[in-house]
Write a protein that holds these residues in place. Sequence first.
Motif, short mmCIF file in Angstrom:
data_model
loop_
_atom_site.label_atom_id
_atom_site.label_comp_id
_atom_site.label_asym_id
_atom_site.label_seq_id
_atom_site.Cartn_x
_atom_site.Cartn_y
_atom_site.Cartn_z
N ILE A 30 0.84 -1.20 0.00
CA ILE A 30 0.00 0.00 0.00
C ILE A 30 0.87 1.25 0.00
O ILE A 30 0.62 2.21 -0.74
N VAL A 264 -13.89 4.01 1.21
CA VAL A 264 -13.74 3.04 2.29
C VAL A 264 -15.07 2.33 2.46
O VAL A 264 -16.09 2.96 2.77
N PHE A 302 -7.69 -4.08 -1.35
CA PHE A 302 -7.16 -2.74 -1.60
C PHE A 302 -6.81 -2.60 -3.08
O PHE A 302 -6.34 -3.53 -3.71
N TYR A 313 -8.63 5.45 -4.91
CA TYR A 313 -8.15 4.30 -4.14
C TYR A 313 -9.33 3.72 -3.37
O TYR A 313 -10.21 4.44 -2.92
N PHE A 315 -10.44 0.97 -0.28
CA PHE A 315 -10.11 0.12 0.86
C PHE A 315 -11.36 -0.67 1.22
O PHE A 315 -12.32 -0.11 1.76
N THR A 327 -8.24 -2.73 10.80
CA THR A 327 -7.69 -2.59 9.45
C THR A 327 -7.59 -1.12 9.05
O THR A 327 -6.67 -0.73 8.32
N ALA A 332 -5.43 1.66 6.26
CA ALA A 332 -6.02 2.81 5.57
C ALA A 332 -5.51 4.14 6.11
O ALA A 332 -5.27 5.07 5.34
#
Length: 427
Positions: A30, A264, A302, A313, A315, A327, A332
């Motif tokens: 990541i 997210v 991810f 992006y 997550f 997590t 993140a």
Amino acid sequence: MTVPTLSALATQLTSYNPDSLSVADAQQLIRDYVQATDSSETVGLNDALCRVLSEDVISPINVPAHDNSAMDGYAFRGSDLGVEAVMFKVVGTAFAGHKHEGPVNTGECVRIMTGAVMPADCDTVVPQELVTSASEASMTLAPGVVRPGDNRRLKGEDLMAGKSALRKGKTLHAADLGLLASLGIGQIPVQRRLRVAVFSTGDELRNIGEHLDEGCIYDSNRYTIRAMLTRLGCDVLDMGIVKDDRESLEAALRTACESADAIVTSGGVSVGEADFTREMMAKLGEVAFWKLAMRPGRPMAFGRIASNGKSAYLFGLPGNPVAVMVTFYFFARDALLRMMGGTKDSTPLIQAASQTAIRKKPGRTEYQRGILSMDANGNPQVRVTGSQGSGILRSMSEANCMIILHHEQGNVNAGDPVNVVLFDGLC
């Protein structure tokens, strides 16, 4: 700069295993893939807390601007000190903001207040409580009480004009805002706020206020995620609960992708027949899917997805409430800070003695909720909050730290040292 693909970065890992990726490898992947956004704005100090500097700040002035006193007391020439008591003649008073004018000769002193400019020819201050005797006309000082140069703050001692006061990438805290104010700087360049889209997946989820049918639960994950994002200084786009079907999920991902810098989600990344998040992520972009060698939080996805020329992006966090928070904290959070242009914010590990035995299998990283305290001798000690099930959100509320049991670590005996991370600054 050309960013390597996720697959290319994965091949550079020495022990890449998408079915059981180590925490260290996942964090490295990541970190290598996520890039900072290139957009800034200028804000006032009152709006700058927790924002990230987009440029170095150079001091326009010396701080302090003059030599000044660090104490309330008397200023005099250090060369007047000797092996015997000395009586000084008081020739004036220097207040903060009001400089004493005129010379101070040998054998003379000036009554001075904290922060006042040092009078000409004076280089030493004795605190008023250390003098042997004092009156409006004189002050007597015993030998050995102070040394030449004591209690004087030098011009530019804190910061010299032309020197860097704060570096690009610094997340601004209260002390930083005070420092900027002391330099007379009221407007500063910062990275624009990240826009992060958030939604939960699961047909069993209900919003607060809705009736709970049998087998249904209230959606707590969006509230914890929103709070953690707000703490980071992100603008949050709450997209609510998304149904467990391909069409709804694809539509939500496309909308989020076209509206935000990052997405997210919680739920839908395990191996159930109705979990479509991973499938849709793969359809819309390049995604590294893995089962992490950790507990809680084994299923996580991810990557980066695109829609109509926009990309974000993504997550994909697990569905269990504790796994969501773990997590987010350890994957993140650092990635989002990197997107903001922030410098790496390494969270310090504290070592504490475990108050009880903890069972642990080597080959995975475990995060246990803990309560850190001090023993009778002032040494740090930690105990787990009780049952460590990934659905027991109450354990996160009760905890003040996370106990980290590393990948190769085995069982812990009572009294063994363990690493902990404090929640302060994370949640």
